[in-house]
Design a protein around this motif. Structure first.
Motif, short mmCIF file in Angstrom:
data_model
loop_
_atom_site.label_atom_id
_atom_site.label_comp_id
_atom_site.label_asym_id
_atom_site.label_seq_id
_atom_site.Cartn_x
_atom_site.Cartn_y
_atom_site.Cartn_z
N UNK A 1 4.87 -3.46 4.39
CA UNK A 1 4.42 -4.83 3.98
C UNK A 1 3.35 -4.71 3.08
N UNK A 2 3.40 -5.94 2.26
CA UNK A 2 2.41 -5.94 1.20
C UNK A 2 0.74 -6.31 1.76
N UNK A 3 -0.18 -5.61 1.31
CA UNK A 3 -1.49 -5.75 1.64
C UNK A 3 -2.32 -5.99 0.40
N UNK A 4 -2.00 -6.00 -0.86
CA UNK A 4 -3.07 -5.94 -1.79
C UNK A 4 -2.30 -6.71 -3.03
N UNK A 5 -3.15 -7.34 -3.69
CA UNK A 5 -2.38 -7.99 -4.93
C UNK A 5 -2.43 -7.00 -6.10
N UNK B 1 0.50 6.68 -5.25
CA UNK B 1 -1.07 6.80 -4.54
C UNK B 1 -1.97 6.60 -5.50
N UNK B 2 -1.99 6.88 -6.77
CA UNK B 2 -2.92 6.61 -7.83
C UNK B 2 -3.21 5.33 -7.96
N UNK B 3 -2.16 4.66 -8.13
CA UNK B 3 -2.26 3.00 -8.47
C UNK B 3 -2.89 2.42 -6.89
N UNK B 4 -2.22 2.85 -6.11
CA UNK B 4 -2.94 2.41 -4.62
C UNK B 4 -4.46 2.53 -4.60
N UNK C 1 3.06 -0.11 -6.10
CA UNK C 1 1.77 0.28 -6.65
C UNK C 1 2.40 1.12 -8.02
N UNK C 2 1.48 1.26 -9.21
CA UNK C 2 2.08 1.91 -10.25
C UNK C 2 1.87 3.40 -9.96
N UNK D 1 0.92 -1.28 0.06
CA UNK D 1 -0.01 0.01 -0.08
C UNK D 1 0.99 1.05 -0.24
N UNK D 2 0.42 2.49 -0.53
CA UNK D 2 1.40 3.67 -0.50
C UNK D 2 1.67 4.02 0.90
#
Length: 347
Positions: free
Chosen positions: A155-159, A235-238, A228-229, A150-151
């Motif tokens: 630690x990763x939290x999204x696919x 934060x946009x990709x997030x 995130x892209x 996440x932005x």
């Protein structure tokens, strides 16, 4: 890289999944989906997935021949229970339901539950566009596929949570976009690893949070993470990833922390003829296409390409010349087939 005929790959892939217990019609759906992805140059979602699917079948995570049913519906909505069958089988059924409802009621929203990995999301929105409808698709993954930070997080939290949309264009080719809300799909990193190539900068960080271009830094152990892209505007990709999480996950009744490989899927399908004569809509899309493509190309570009055009051109070349597969991917496929008593026909 060695190249292989499209027709032979379709037949061989179908045989692999039939040997896993899938009915021929379902096995053909999955085989066509994977080969089509490679034809389009989306190798991350193509035949490289065969060993993954065979392994998931052995572990009971994919259930070939499971019944796919409409569990709940209204005139314009539906929830399709895929029963953990192949994701391609479940997602295709969900989109067929959505198109049928949109054809009758002009719009539809359909979600798919308990779905295996669906492959290339754009395949389904393109199907709707070729049927004459606008379509949007959203695809999440439960905790099993949470590789993306996440932005502002460590630690990763999204696919990688892709979004796809497709527009029909009358006699012209539909405009099809399909992109991850992360800097890269995980499957593309897998392709770079198998081809022993360095990643572009800005895709991943290692387990310590340091930027890296080495695919091994992602796969570990310990595992790294995908960004995130958007890089400085990540934060946009997030934010878009959270939209996918709701439209592909929460709307399908899925808890974000379910630990089961697969995808949650949401589709929105719209009939433009509800707003204007259909032919006028197609004219507007073609005018938009011509106008956008009339822009003089920037330095380093030969022309402006619409979403879907690069893939369409790649498919033309691969249909004529065969589909290239790197040695690591090909040997992995052959090894999976051999465990099922199958051999590549020309070997």
């Amino acid at each position: 890289m060695p190249v292989h005929p499209e027709k032979d790959l379709r037949k061989f892939t179908q045989q692999i999944f039939e040997a896993c217990g899938s009915p021929p019609a379902d096995a053909a759906i999955v085989a066509d989906h994977l080969v089509d992805a490679n034809l389009l140059g989306v190798d991350s979602h193509g035949l490289i997935r065969i060993p993954q699917y065979v392994n998931e079948i052995r572990k009971g995570e994919i259930k070939p021949a499971a019944q796919v049913v409409v569990a709940r519906e209204t005139e314009t909505t539906a929830a399709v229970d895929c029963g953990w069958n192949f994701g391609q089988v479940g997602a295709m059924r969900a989109m067929e339901v959505a198109v049928a409802k949109a054809r009758k009621h002009h719009t539809a929203c359909v979600v798919a539950q308990r779905c295996g990995h669906i492959g290339r999301l754009g395949a389904y929105t393109e199907f709707a566009a070729r049927s004459g409808f606008l379509a949007l698709g959203f695809c999440n993954s439960p905790i099993h596929g949470h590789f993306v930070l996440p932005w502002g997080g460590r630690e990763p939290r999204l696919a990688t949570n892709p979004i796809s949309f497709a527009f029909p264009a009358g006699a012209g080719e539909p405009i099809v976009a399909d992109f991850s809300t992360a800097a890269s799909p995980e499957g593309k990193i897998r392709v770079y690893r198998d081809r022993k190539k360095a990643l572009p900068e800005g895709w991943i960080v290692d387990a310590q949070g340091k930027p890296s271009t080495d695919p091994a830094s992602f796969y570990g152990p310990p595992m790294g993470s995908i960004l995130p892209f958007g890089r400085e505007s990540g934060y946009r990709g997030f934010a878009l990833s959270l939209l996918v999480e709701v439209m592909g996950g929460a709307l399908a009744g899925l808890n974000i922390k379910v630990d089961q490989p697969g995808n949650g899927v949401g589709f929105i399908v719209i009939d433009a003829s509800a707003f204007m004569p259909g032919e006028h809509f197609y004219e507007l899309i073609e005018e938009m296409r011509r106008y956008v493509k009339s822009s003089k190309p920037a330095e380093g570009f030969d022309e402006v390409l619409m979403p879907g055009e690069p893939e369409s051109r790649t498919a033309k070349g691969r249909k004529e010349n065969g589909i290239p597969l790197d040695e690591a991917t090909w040997h992995s496929i052959l090894n999976s087939a051999s465990t099922l008593g199958l051999k590549w026909p020309t070997s």
